[in-house]
Design a protein around this motif. Structure first.
Motif, PDB file in Angstrom:
ATOM      1  N   PHE A  78       0.792  -1.190  -0.033  1.00  0.00           N
ATOM      2  CA  PHE A  78      -0.022   0.008  -0.194  1.00  0.00           C
ATOM      3  C   PHE A  78       0.973   1.212   0.183  1.00  0.00           C
ATOM      4  O   PHE A  78       0.421   2.207   0.332  1.00  0.00           O
ATOM      5  CB  PHE A  78      -1.044  -0.100   1.188  1.00  0.00           C
ATOM      6  N   TYR A  79       2.134   1.097  -0.437  1.00  0.00           N
ATOM      7  CA  TYR A  79       2.952   2.211  -0.423  1.00  0.00           C
ATOM      8  C   TYR A  79       2.558   3.418  -1.162  1.00  0.00           C
ATOM      9  O   TYR A  79       2.375   4.472  -0.697  1.00  0.00           O
ATOM     10  CB  TYR A  79       4.499   1.935  -0.809  1.00  0.00           C
ATOM     11  N   ARG A  80       1.944   3.142  -2.526  1.00  0.00           N
ATOM     12  CA  ARG A  80       1.561   4.126  -3.080  1.00  0.00           C
ATOM     13  C   ARG A  80      -0.033   4.690  -3.066  1.00  0.00           C
ATOM     14  O   ARG A  80      -0.418   5.613  -3.699  1.00  0.00           O
ATOM     15  CB  ARG A  80       1.621   3.679  -4.806  1.00  0.00           C
ATOM     16  N   ILE A  81      -0.890   4.293  -2.112  1.00  0.00           N
ATOM     17  CA  ILE A  81      -2.288   4.765  -2.204  1.00  0.00           C
ATOM     18  C   ILE A  81      -2.129   6.026  -1.370  1.00  0.00           C
ATOM     19  O   ILE A  81      -1.121   6.196  -0.183  1.00  0.00           O
ATOM     20  CB  ILE A  81      -3.018   3.487  -1.475  1.00  0.00           C
ATOM     21  N   GLU A  82      -2.857   6.946  -1.618  1.00  0.00           N
ATOM     22  CA  GLU A  82      -3.009   8.104  -0.751  1.00  0.00           C
ATOM     23  C   GLU A  82      -4.100   8.432  -0.030  1.00  0.00           C
ATOM     24  O   GLU A  82      -4.104   9.246   0.833  1.00  0.00           O
ATOM     25  CB  GLU A  82      -3.005   9.214  -1.875  1.00  0.00           C
ATOM     26  N   ASP A  83      -5.158   7.593  -0.418  1.00  0.00           N
ATOM     27  CA  ASP A  83      -6.426   7.674   0.558  1.00  0.00           C
ATOM     28  C   ASP A  83      -6.786   6.163   0.811  1.00  0.00           C
ATOM     29  O   ASP A  83      -6.796   5.409  -0.003  1.00  0.00           O
ATOM     30  CB  ASP A  83      -7.633   8.275   0.063  1.00  0.00           C
ATOM     31  N   GLU A  84      -7.130   5.980   2.238  1.00  0.00           N
ATOM     32  CA  GLU A  84      -7.521   4.551   2.657  1.00  0.00           C
ATOM     33  C   GLU A  84      -8.860   4.242   1.923  1.00  0.00           C
ATOM     34  O   GLU A  84      -8.807   2.985   1.710  1.00  0.00           O
ATOM     35  CB  GLU A  84      -8.009   4.697   4.180  1.00  0.00           C
ATOM     36  N   SER A  85      -9.674   5.000   1.237  1.00  0.00           N
ATOM     37  CA  SER A  85     -10.769   4.668   0.569  1.00  0.00           C
ATOM     38  C   SER A  85     -10.520   4.000  -0.587  1.00  0.00           C
ATOM     39  O   SER A  85     -11.062   3.146  -1.250  1.00  0.00           O
ATOM     40  CB  SER A  85     -11.754   5.857   0.296  1.00  0.00           C
ATOM     41  N   GLU A  86      -9.014   3.989  -1.422  1.00  0.00           N
ATOM     42  CA  GLU A  86      -8.614   3.321  -2.341  1.00  0.00           C
ATOM     43  C   GLU A  86      -8.909   1.872  -2.481  1.00  0.00           C
ATOM     44  O   GLU A  86      -8.980   1.253  -3.319  1.00  0.00           O
ATOM     45  CB  GLU A  86      -7.328   3.852  -2.985  1.00  0.00           C
ATOM     46  N   ILE A  87      -8.458   1.362  -1.243  1.00  0.00           N
ATOM     47  CA  ILE A  87      -8.629  -0.104  -1.105  1.00  0.00           C
ATOM     48  C   ILE A  87     -10.013  -0.730  -1.188  1.00  0.00           C
ATOM     49  O   ILE A  87     -10.082  -1.914  -1.373  1.00  0.00           O
ATOM     50  CB  ILE A  87      -7.922  -0.531   0.377  1.00  0.00           C
ATOM     51  N   TYR A  88     -11.000   0.075  -1.040  1.00  0.00           N
ATOM     52  CA  TYR A  88     -12.396  -0.509  -1.510  1.00  0.00           C
ATOM     53  C   TYR A  88     -12.530  -0.861  -2.726  1.00  0.00           C
ATOM     54  O   TYR A  88     -13.246  -1.806  -3.025  1.00  0.00           O
ATOM     55  CB  TYR A  88     -13.419   0.477  -0.761  1.00  0.00           C
ATOM     56  N   ASP A  89     -11.778  -0.120  -3.750  1.00  0.00           N
ATOM     57  CA  ASP A  89     -11.979  -0.342  -5.150  1.00  0.00           C
ATOM     58  C   ASP A  89     -11.384  -1.705  -5.374  1.00  0.00           C
ATOM     59  O   ASP A  89     -11.760  -2.360  -6.522  1.00  0.00           O
ATOM     60  CB  ASP A  89     -11.141   0.830  -5.939  1.00  0.00           C
ATOM     61  N   LEU A  90     -10.343  -2.158  -4.702  1.00  0.00           N
ATOM     62  CA  LEU A  90      -9.898  -3.425  -4.579  1.00  0.00           C
ATOM     63  C   LEU A  90     -10.725  -4.760  -3.973  1.00  0.00           C
ATOM     64  O   LEU A  90     -10.464  -5.733  -4.609  1.00  0.00           O
ATOM     65  CB  LEU A  90      -8.526  -3.687  -3.960  1.00  0.00           C
ATOM     66  N   GLY A  91     -11.732  -4.137  -3.545  1.00  0.00           N
ATOM     67  CA  GLY A  91     -12.356  -5.242  -2.757  1.00  0.00           C
ATOM     68  C   GLY A  91     -11.943  -5.591  -1.471  1.00  0.00           C
ATOM     69  O   GLY A  91     -11.730  -6.799  -1.180  1.00  0.00           O
ATOM     70  N   PHE A  92     -11.132  -4.900  -1.002  1.00  0.00           N
ATOM     71  CA  PHE A  92     -10.053  -5.471   0.268  1.00  0.00           C
ATOM     72  C   PHE A  92     -10.961  -6.122   1.254  1.00  0.00           C
ATOM     73  O   PHE A  92     -10.439  -6.879   1.762  1.00  0.00           O
ATOM     74  CB  PHE A  92      -9.533  -4.114   0.956  1.00  0.00           C
ATOM     75  N   GLU A  93     -12.194  -5.722   1.520  1.00  0.00           N
ATOM     76  CA  GLU A  93     -12.900  -6.349   2.488  1.00  0.00           C
ATOM     77  C   GLU A  93     -13.284  -7.796   2.152  1.00  0.00           C
ATOM     78  O   GLU A  93     -13.353  -9.103   2.962  1.00  0.00           O
ATOM     79  CB  GLU A  93     -14.378  -5.647   3.093  1.00  0.00           C
ATOM     80  N   ASP A  94     -13.062  -8.199   1.116  1.00  0.00           N
ATOM     81  CA  ASP A  94     -13.526  -9.508   0.410  1.00  0.00           C
ATOM     82  C   ASP A  94     -12.189 -10.220   0.889  1.00  0.00           C
ATOM     83  O   ASP A  94     -12.200 -11.629   1.174  1.00  0.00           O
ATOM     84  CB  ASP A  94     -13.883  -9.740  -0.990  1.00  0.00           C
ATOM     85  N   TYR A  95     -10.889  -9.856   0.668  1.00  0.00           N
ATOM     86  CA  TYR A  95      -9.688 -10.251   1.016  1.00  0.00           C
ATOM     87  C   TYR A  95      -9.598 -10.860   2.424  1.00  0.00           C
ATOM     88  O   TYR A  95      -8.997 -11.964   2.685  1.00  0.00           O
ATOM     89  CB  TYR A  95      -8.427  -9.523   0.414  1.00  0.00           C
ATOM     90  N   LEU A  96     -10.206 -10.005   3.260  1.00  0.00           N
ATOM     91  CA  LEU A  96     -10.119 -10.118   4.653  1.00  0.00           C
ATOM     92  C   LEU A  96     -10.945 -11.314   5.030  1.00  0.00           C
ATOM     93  O   LEU A  96     -10.655 -11.959   6.177  1.00  0.00           O
ATOM     94  CB  LEU A  96     -10.668  -8.995   5.509  1.00  0.00           C
TER      95      LEU A  96
END
Length: 137
Positions: A78-96
């Protein structure tokens, strides 16, 4: 777990870490070049991964499989993300909720969405060949 190690002994450090952790969400803290990706590569190998582990800096996530082509885990950088909300575009909660291993570099950028059952691994640069590692300091 708290110790110094050389890069030559990183395989045994990875194996010890896997025996020590209680959860599959592993967050790696350390400066650029401290060895986070190198340790993750050895963890994937120790778990029987067949994919070459490398930093997913530009794609944000890599997927790893075992010899049976079953899902082993995901590696986030996550080095390059600038806002935490960007991870929702990845579907991060599905990975969890995937029950796979999650290897997360730069977790401080997404700290509010990480589950409580997270293992924090701190790697520090000592010299060109030596690092220190501390689990859940």
């Amino acid at each position: 777990m708290k110790k110094e190690f050389t890069l030559e002994s990183i395989d045994s450090v990875a194996e010890e870490l896997l025996r020590t952790v209680n959860h599959k969400v592993l967050c790696f803290h350390g400066e650029m070049g401290a060895g986070k990706t190198t340790l993750i590569k050895k963890l994937v190998e120790a778990l029987g991964g067949i994919d070459a582990a490398n930093s997913p800096t530009f794609g944000l996530v890599n997927e790893y499989h075992n010899q049976k082509n079953e899902l082993l885990g995901y590696h986030f950088d996550f080095y390059r993300i600038e806002d935490e909300s960007e991870i929702y575009d990845l579907g991060f909660e599905d990975y969890l909720t995937s029950h796979a291993w999650l290897f997360i570099e730069w977790p401080e950028k997404v700290s509010s969405v990480l589950p409580e059952n997270t293992e924090n691994i701190h790697i520090r640069f000592i010299d060109e060949n030596t690092r220190s590692i501390e689990l859940n300091p």
